[in-house]
Design an enzyme around this catalytic site. Structure first.
Site, short mmCIF file in Angstrom:
data_model
loop_
_atom_site.label_atom_id
_atom_site.label_comp_id
_atom_site.label_asym_id
_atom_site.label_seq_id
_atom_site.Cartn_x
_atom_site.Cartn_y
_atom_site.Cartn_z
CB SER A 132 -8.66 -0.14 4.60
OG SER A 132 -9.35 -1.32 4.26
CD GLU A 188 -5.05 0.99 2.62
OE1 GLU A 188 -5.84 0.72 1.70
OE2 GLU A 188 -4.69 0.15 3.47
NE ARG A 222 -3.58 -2.48 -0.01
CZ ARG A 222 -3.21 -3.60 -0.62
NH1 ARG A 222 -2.08 -3.63 -1.31
NH2 ARG A 222 -3.95 -4.67 -0.59
#
Length: 260
Positions: free
Chosen positions: A184, A254, A142
């Site tokens: 998320s 994130e 990520r």
């Protein structure tokens, strides 16, 4: 270069943010200095006073096959990428089913599901600074450090769209809340899950004003209607504080927080 007036309380996936003028880049335009690229605002939390913003225009919404490469414009929505791959029997992008956003956002965060990630078959990324091979772009879970604004990317052409895999990966999203969110909120720490940690410290379903940690998936910060940036940030800081105190783990966002 043109501009577009955007109300982020309607445009962003989390339904939070001010109304601002956003510069729109077309082919031949250089990204204005000091501007933050917003994509389709699916992984963003925009504050009341953001820095200057820009986005890619329709010129960068394109999928095409060039020899043994699949070339995709950075403004191409994930749904269009999936449809193109299905139509032309191309594998490697099954994981984008129901993944919101555009290729640009996928490149910026190495988006994916489980072991299926954007950078797996990536060959090159074209920015205003030139064409960069994937080996020259630092990236990981990520995370990616793009050398400028991504205009398009080329991927290894893999024949054989796997419908069963697409269906299986889609089922993994069945536990995601339907309320507006930015996906998320925190990255999963090594060998653990942010959602598990947030639930373990008693914050699953915890509400502040009109924002809450979802009672369906604890790592989703959801807008219950009229939620604010301040409420979202307060909940994020509370989760970071409690997880650190309980487990000694630092949760890393994130979601991109866009605030001057």
């Amino acid at each position: 270069m043109t501009t577009r007036r955007i109300d982020f309380s309607r445009f962003s996936s989390i339904k939070i943010g001010p109304v601002v003028e956003v510069a729109v880049l077309q082919k031949g335009d250089l990204p204005p200095e000091g501007h933050f690229l917003i994509g389709h605002a699916n992984n963003l939390l925009v504050g009341p006073h953001p820095p200057p913003l820009c986005m890619l225009g329709k010129d960068f919404d394109d999928c095409r096959i060039e020899g043994e490469r699949l070339v995709i414009g950075a403004a191409t929505p994930t749904g269009k990428i999936l449809s193109f791959c299905k139509k032309h029997d191309i594998g490697g992008f099954e994981f984008v089913a129901k993944l919101p956003g555009t290729l640009g956002g996928m490149l910026a965060m190495n988006a994916g599901v489980k072991r299926y990630e954007t950078y797996n078959d990536l060959l090159t990324v074209t920015t205003e600074r030139g064409v960069f091979e994937v080996s020259r772009i630092p990236h990981g879970y990520r995370f990616a450090k793009l050398p400028g604004v991504a205009f398009e990317a080329a991927f290894r052409l893999r024949r054989g769209f796997d419908g069963a895999l697409a269906d299986a990966l889609l089922k993994l999203r069945a536990n995601q809340p339907k309320a507006p969110s930015a996906g998320s909120f925190f990255k999963n720490p090594p060998d653990d899950y942010a959602g598990r940690l947030i639930e373990a410290v008693g914050l699953k379903g915890h509400r502040l004003g009109n924002m809450a940690w979802s009672d369906m998936h604890a790592n989703f910060l959801v807008n219950l209607g009229g939620g604010t940036f301040e409420e979202a940030m307060a909940l994020a800081e509370l989760a970071k504080k409690r997880v650190w105190e309980a487990f000694g783990i630092v949760l890393e966002p994130e979601v991109k927080i866009v605030q001057a």
